[in-house]
Scaffold this active site. Structure first.
Site, PDB file in Angstrom:
ATOM      1  N   ASP A   1       0.819  -1.209   0.000  1.00  0.00           N
ATOM      2  CA  ASP A   1       0.000   0.000   0.000  1.00  0.00           C
ATOM      3  C   ASP A   1       0.850   1.255   0.000  1.00  0.00           C
ATOM      4  OD1 ASP A   1      -1.280  -0.861   3.274  1.00  0.00           O
ATOM      5  OD2 ASP A   1       0.676  -0.107   2.670  1.00  0.00           O
TER       6      ASP A   1
ATOM      7  N   LYS B   1      -4.928   1.208  -4.301  1.00  0.00           N
ATOM      8  CA  LYS B   1      -5.759   1.694  -5.418  1.00  0.00           C
ATOM      9  C   LYS B   1      -7.125   1.006  -5.496  1.00  0.00           C
ATOM     10  CE  LYS B   1      -2.329   3.739  -8.337  1.00  0.00           C
ATOM     11  NZ  LYS B   1      -1.204   3.246  -9.104  1.00  0.00           N
TER      12      LYS B   1
ATOM     13  N   MET C   1      -1.770   9.751  12.543  1.00  0.00           N
ATOM     14  CA  MET C   1      -3.027  10.068  11.837  1.00  0.00           C
ATOM     15  C   MET C   1      -3.729  11.279  12.439  1.00  0.00           C
ATOM     16  SD  MET C   1      -4.533   6.253  11.129  1.00  0.00           S
ATOM     17  CE  MET C   1      -4.097   5.527  12.691  1.00  0.00           C
TER      18      MET C   1
HETATM   19  N1  SAH Z   1       1.638   0.720  10.584  1.00  0.00           N
HETATM   20  C1  SAH Z   1       2.146   2.072  10.437  1.00  0.00           C
HETATM   21  C2  SAH Z   1       1.128   3.120  10.791  1.00  0.00           C
HETATM   22  C3  SAH Z   1      -0.084   3.156   9.892  1.00  0.00           C
HETATM   23  S1  SAH Z   1      -1.172   4.470  10.290  1.00  0.00           S
HETATM   24  C4  SAH Z   1       3.413   2.215  11.271  1.00  0.00           C
HETATM   25  O1  SAH Z   1       3.708   1.373  12.140  1.00  0.00           O
HETATM   26  O2  SAH Z   1       4.164   3.175  11.034  1.00  0.00           O
HETATM   27  C5  SAH Z   1      -0.629   5.750   9.218  1.00  0.00           C
HETATM   28  C6  SAH Z   1       0.018   6.870  10.004  1.00  0.00           C
HETATM   29  O3  SAH Z   1       1.367   6.533  10.324  1.00  0.00           O
HETATM   30  C7  SAH Z   1       0.133   8.172   9.264  1.00  0.00           C
HETATM   31  O4  SAH Z   1      -1.068   8.910   9.301  1.00  0.00           O
HETATM   32  C8  SAH Z   1       1.232   8.874  10.033  1.00  0.00           C
HETATM   33  O5  SAH Z   1       0.768   9.419  11.249  1.00  0.00           O
HETATM   34  C9  SAH Z   1       2.143   7.702  10.364  1.00  0.00           C
HETATM   35  N2  SAH Z   1       3.228   7.584   9.382  1.00  0.00           N
HETATM   36  C10 SAH Z   1       3.434   6.597   8.504  1.00  0.00           C
HETATM   37  N3  SAH Z   1       4.550   6.815   7.777  1.00  0.00           N
HETATM   38  C11 SAH Z   1       5.054   7.983   8.224  1.00  0.00           C
HETATM   39  C12 SAH Z   1       6.204   8.760   7.880  1.00  0.00           C
HETATM   40  N4  SAH Z   1       7.061   8.364   6.943  1.00  0.00           N
HETATM   41  N5  SAH Z   1       6.413   9.918   8.548  1.00  0.00           N
HETATM   42  C13 SAH Z   1       5.575  10.333   9.519  1.00  0.00           C
HETATM   43  N6  SAH Z   1       4.490   9.642   9.885  1.00  0.00           N
HETATM   44  C14 SAH Z   1       4.230   8.482   9.250  1.00  0.00           C
END
Ligand code: SAH
Length: 244
Positions: free
Chosen positions: A35, A56, A171
């Site tokens: 994703d 998508k 988020m």
């Molecule tokens: N499983 C993922 C989180 C999914 S929820 C994890 O463990 O990282 C999606 C949220 O993760 C986004 O809204 C943001 O808050 C955070 N996130 C994911 N990638 C990020 C990045 N590169 N930089 C900052 N926040 C990130």
């Protein structure tokens, strides 16, 4: 013969922050479902691997999540080695638990490869240690996808304001003004440092610094967009960035 499913945490985004085991699983896969926030699997996968961008899948009669679960199971039932590649860690707000349950219910063997969650990577690449001796003895990771006071929220924001731990909000871009307001209402010190890290670990990462009173406005002014993570707490007094 049924294949199997491996839920792989891809790390926060930069291609080389996937684990060695995660990359090896992608390299072995017949099918990879990935994703938006996962690293791009093209460089890691076999040339004949089927790559499915599940970011998508349109919203139709079924939710994208139901369709992802169905795809995972359907491919595994044809004997394929299926990797579900997700951003960060598969079990941190990634709905990985739902995918694992769907595999269990369908009798498909599955495994999980943990990943570096953005909850921790964002603080690190943004220049703060998420804990620090003398400043804080813990951290709390929460989702900000519903605002405080919303009937769908099961977080006690007033309690979170009092934990004394570093607060990491995922988020939360849209609801940051409401979240900071709730923390201040509950008595959090208005000068508590805060930072928001947009696209942590990517070459175009941005870091905004302020306090719990100013960070929401700073993010709005800079037009911060998801994915971004906000870190609130005394560890924000430190700035360990710019050492390279
Ligand atoms: N499983 C993922 C989180 C999914 S929820 C994890 O463990 O990282 C999606 C949220 O993760 C986004 O809204 C943001 O808050 C955070 N996130 C994911 N990638 C990020 C990045 N590169 N930089 C900052 N926040 C990130």
């Amino acid at each position: 013969m049924a294949g199997r499913v491996v839920l792989v945490g891809g790390g926060p985004g930069d291609q080389d922050l996937i684990t060695v085991r995660g990359a090896a699983e992608v390299a072995k896969a017949d099918v990879v479902l990935y994703d938006r926030l996962a690293p791009n699997p093209i460089e890691l996968a076999r040339p004949d691997c089927e790559l499915i961008d599940v970011g998508k899948i349109p919203r139709g009669e079924f939710t994208p999540q139901e369709q992802i679960n169905a795809l995972l199971i359907q491919r595994a039932l044809t004997g394929k080695h299926v990797v579900r590649l997700k951003g960060g860690d598969p079990y941190v707000f990634g709905r990985g638990g739902e995918e694992a349950l769907a595999c269990m219910e369908a009798g498909i063997p599955f495994d999980v490869v943990p990943g570096i969650t953005s909850a921790l990577a964002s603080a690190a690449t943004g220049g703060v240690p998420v804990t620090h001796r003398g400043l804080t003895q813990g951290f709390t990771v929460v989702s900000g996808h519903v605002p405080p006071g919303d009937p769908r929220s099961d977080l006690d924001w007033a309690a979170l304001a009092r934990t004394g731990t570093t607060l990491v909000i995922l988020m939360g871009v849209l609801n940051l003004p409401h979240i900071c307001h709730a923390l201040l209402e509950a008595g959090m010190d208005a000068d508590t440092p805060a930072l928001t890290v947009e696209r942590a670990s990517h070459p175009d990462q941005r870091v905004l610094r302020g306090t719990v009173s100013t960070i929401a406005e700073a993010c709005a002014d800079a037009n911060v967009q998801p994915p971004a993570t906000t870190v609130i707490g005394r560890v924000g007094e430190l700035d360990l960035s710019g050492q390279s």
